[in-house]
Design an enzyme around this catalytic site. Sequence first.
Site, PDB file in Angstrom:
ATOM      1  N   ARG A 255       0.811  -1.248  -0.046  1.00  4.15           N
ATOM      2  CA  ARG A 255       0.083   0.014  -0.175  1.00  4.15           C
ATOM      3  C   ARG A 255       0.827   1.366  -0.025  1.00  4.15           C
ATOM      4  O   ARG A 255       1.514   1.550   0.811  1.00  4.15           O
ATOM      5  CB  ARG A 255      -0.978   0.048   1.340  1.00  4.15           C
ATOM      6  CG  ARG A 255      -2.050   0.718   0.964  1.00  4.15           C
ATOM      7  CD  ARG A 255      -3.317   0.745   2.206  1.00  4.15           C
ATOM      8  NE  ARG A 255      -2.494   1.949   3.108  1.00  4.15           N
ATOM      9  CZ  ARG A 255      -2.371   1.869   4.419  1.00  4.15           C
ATOM     10  NH1 ARG A 255      -2.957   0.954   5.130  1.00  4.15           N
ATOM     11  NH2 ARG A 255      -1.819   2.638   5.130  1.00  4.15           N
ATOM     12  N   HIS A 259      -4.342   4.700   4.072  1.00  2.00           N
ATOM     13  CA  HIS A 259      -5.551   3.609   4.171  1.00  2.00           C
ATOM     14  C   HIS A 259      -6.841   4.432   3.536  1.00  2.00           C
ATOM     15  O   HIS A 259      -7.456   3.685   2.653  1.00  2.00           O
ATOM     16  CB  HIS A 259      -5.725   3.291   5.548  1.00  2.00           C
ATOM     17  CG  HIS A 259      -6.936   2.507   5.555  1.00  2.00           C
ATOM     18  ND1 HIS A 259      -7.400   1.341   5.229  1.00  2.00           N
ATOM     19  CD2 HIS A 259      -8.418   2.814   6.101  1.00  2.00           C
ATOM     20  CE1 HIS A 259      -8.621   0.863   5.378  1.00  2.00           C
ATOM     21  NE2 HIS A 259      -9.224   2.042   6.046  1.00  2.00           N
ATOM     22  N   TYR A 268       3.107   4.801  11.153  1.00  3.83           N
ATOM     23  CA  TYR A 268       3.522   3.268  11.190  1.00  3.83           C
ATOM     24  C   TYR A 268       4.159   2.613  10.111  1.00  3.83           C
ATOM     25  O   TYR A 268       4.761   1.675   9.928  1.00  3.83           O
ATOM     26  CB  TYR A 268       2.093   2.649  11.623  1.00  3.83           C
ATOM     27  CG  TYR A 268       1.003   2.709  10.580  1.00  3.83           C
ATOM     28  CD1 TYR A 268       1.074   2.041   9.390  1.00  3.83           C
ATOM     29  CD2 TYR A 268      -0.027   3.650  10.738  1.00  3.83           C
ATOM     30  CE1 TYR A 268      -0.064   2.124   8.405  1.00  3.83           C
ATOM     31  CE2 TYR A 268      -1.053   3.963   9.770  1.00  3.83           C
ATOM     32  CZ  TYR A 268      -0.967   2.761   8.644  1.00  3.83           C
ATOM     33  OH  TYR A 268      -1.985   3.235   7.699  1.00  3.83           O
TER      34      TYR A 268
HETATM   35  C1  LIG Z   1     -16.160  -6.086  10.136  1.00  3.35           C
HETATM   36  C2  LIG Z   1     -15.437  -4.822  10.418  1.00  3.35           C
HETATM   37  N1  LIG Z   1     -14.417  -4.697  11.370  1.00  3.35           N
HETATM   38  C3  LIG Z   1     -13.490  -3.490  11.390  1.00  3.35           C
HETATM   39  C4  LIG Z   1     -13.661  -2.622  10.367  1.00  3.35           C
HETATM   40  C5  LIG Z   1     -12.740  -1.324  10.402  1.00  3.35           C
HETATM   41  N2  LIG Z   1     -11.815  -1.475   9.228  1.00  3.35           N
HETATM   42  C6  LIG Z   1     -11.989  -0.787   8.159  1.00  3.35           C
HETATM   43  S1  LIG Z   1     -10.795  -0.860   6.951  1.00  3.35           S
HETATM   44  C7  LIG Z   1      -9.957  -2.084   8.066  1.00  3.35           C
HETATM   45  C8  LIG Z   1      -8.831  -2.827   7.505  1.00  3.35           C
HETATM   46  C9  LIG Z   1      -8.834  -3.768   6.299  1.00  3.35           C
HETATM   47  O1  LIG Z   1      -7.886  -4.294   5.847  1.00  3.35           O
HETATM   48  P1  LIG Z   1      -7.697  -5.149   4.713  1.00  3.35           P
HETATM   49  O2  LIG Z   1      -8.654  -6.305   4.889  1.00  3.35           O
HETATM   50  O3  LIG Z   1      -6.211  -5.672   4.473  1.00  3.35           O
HETATM   51  O4  LIG Z   1      -8.262  -4.126   3.461  1.00  3.35           O
HETATM   52  P2  LIG Z   1      -7.394  -2.915   2.945  1.00  3.35           P
HETATM   53  O5  LIG Z   1      -8.273  -1.554   3.425  1.00  3.35           O
HETATM   54  O6  LIG Z   1      -6.042  -3.043   2.963  1.00  3.35           O
HETATM   55  O7  LIG Z   1      -7.811  -3.167   1.280  1.00  3.35           O
HETATM   56  C10 LIG Z   1     -10.642  -2.328   9.198  1.00  3.35           C
HETATM   57  C11 LIG Z   1     -10.275  -3.282  10.250  1.00  3.35           C
HETATM   58  C12 LIG Z   1     -14.638  -2.761   9.223  1.00  3.35           C
HETATM   59  N3  LIG Z   1     -14.829  -2.031   8.350  1.00  3.35           N
HETATM   60  N4  LIG Z   1     -15.546  -3.976   9.495  1.00  3.35           N
END
Ligand SMILES: Cc1ncc(C[n+]2csc(CCOP(=O)(O)OP(=O)(O)O)c2C)c(N)n1
Length: 356
Positions: A255, A259, A268
């Site tokens: 990435r 985010h 981080y």
């Molecule tokens: C069920 C749930 N738990 C927590 C969150 C908060 N949250 C939003 S994005 C994220 C990280 C997800 O990371 P990843 O699956 O690697 O996807 P990326 O954002 O890197 O594409 C989290 C924990 C959420 N949206 N849904």
Amino acid sequence: MTAVLPAERDLRRVIGDGEAIPDGEVEGLEERDLLELHRSMVLLRTYDERSVVFHRQGRIGTYAIFWNHEAMQAGSVYALERGDWIFPSYRESAIGLLRGMPASTILSWWRGHPAGWWNPLDWSVASICVPIGTHVPHAAGLAWGKKLRGESACAIVYFGDGATSEGSFHEGANFAAVMRAPLVLFCNNNQWAISTPLSAQTAAETLADKAVGYGIPGVRVDGADVLAVYAATREAVERARAGEGPSFIEAVTYRTAPHATADDPRAYIDLERVEEEKRRECLGRYEGYLRRGGVLSDELAESTRAEAAGALREGIAQAEAEPAPDPGLLFEHAYVDPPPSFEDDLMELRRILGDG
Ligand SMILES: Cc1ncc(C[n+]2csc(CCOP(=O)(O)OP(=O)(O)O)c2C)c(N)n1
Ligand SMILES: [Mg+2]
């Protein structure tokens, strides 16, 4: 029992580096396909870069940036037929563009406007899923339904590395495998789940290894190589259509953007690694490949970018021209029997908004 080989460990690659690593080819892709893939990537890149600007200008809300994820999205969608279903996460919010969805629709979604609520049937693109992984069982169910009806369509579901720790991912993957549902499980492994690094996410050596536990094939591709992504997805789709069930694709990248627009990753992330990855970002790498092959000229690159910029100018103008939605919408559809306080709350909101 199905015999399943251990997941592939090496990253599949097609695009070379213009120096020591030679360029490969994908059988069956002609010049017009190569340029169509390029057009898709430029459209996504333009959408993404403009969206960050629109956010800074207060014209859209918090936005999940997907800079350097374009190869994963464009390459995989190009391996699908129009009737195949796409289940995006927020990271693939603009993937409908590749099906002809107007930019204004997606920009409206990020503006929190109902003009952004498309009918999934119109595009075979499900709603953008913000809860992590909850759309994996939905996609598995839809794919299974297609199989039960004897239709040839399959489904692809996009999720991140973090999503592989969620129960709904496991349930969906296992269900699809047991039912041999025609599903492609596409993991965008950008190595971060907000501030959680991959090393804190899993003890598995690779995410593709998880496929072994479900009895399905798992492959790893370079997620910044659009042609490798296309080829891996095409194989998974062929398998799905042949009745052989789901496959897991781990597309590995890093990435390079925050985010989302509300995040400051300097606290981080490894900034040197970010700079290194930016230098090998997916669109530049693909343009290098096309130029080395004599397929892309400066004029064509320029006109493709201009076309995409025009689509975004028009998209934001259309989204902003939408009349403001009725505030009553905020109170609808949540409860069958709304609490009595809603009436007062809505009146109060209308008063604050000067809306009657
Ligand atoms: C069920 C749930 N738990 C927590 C969150 C908060 N949250 C939003 S994005 C994220 C990280 C997800 O990371 P990843 O699956 O690697 O996807 P990326 O954002 O890197 O594409 C989290 C924990 C959420 N949206 N849904
Ligand atoms: Mg991630």
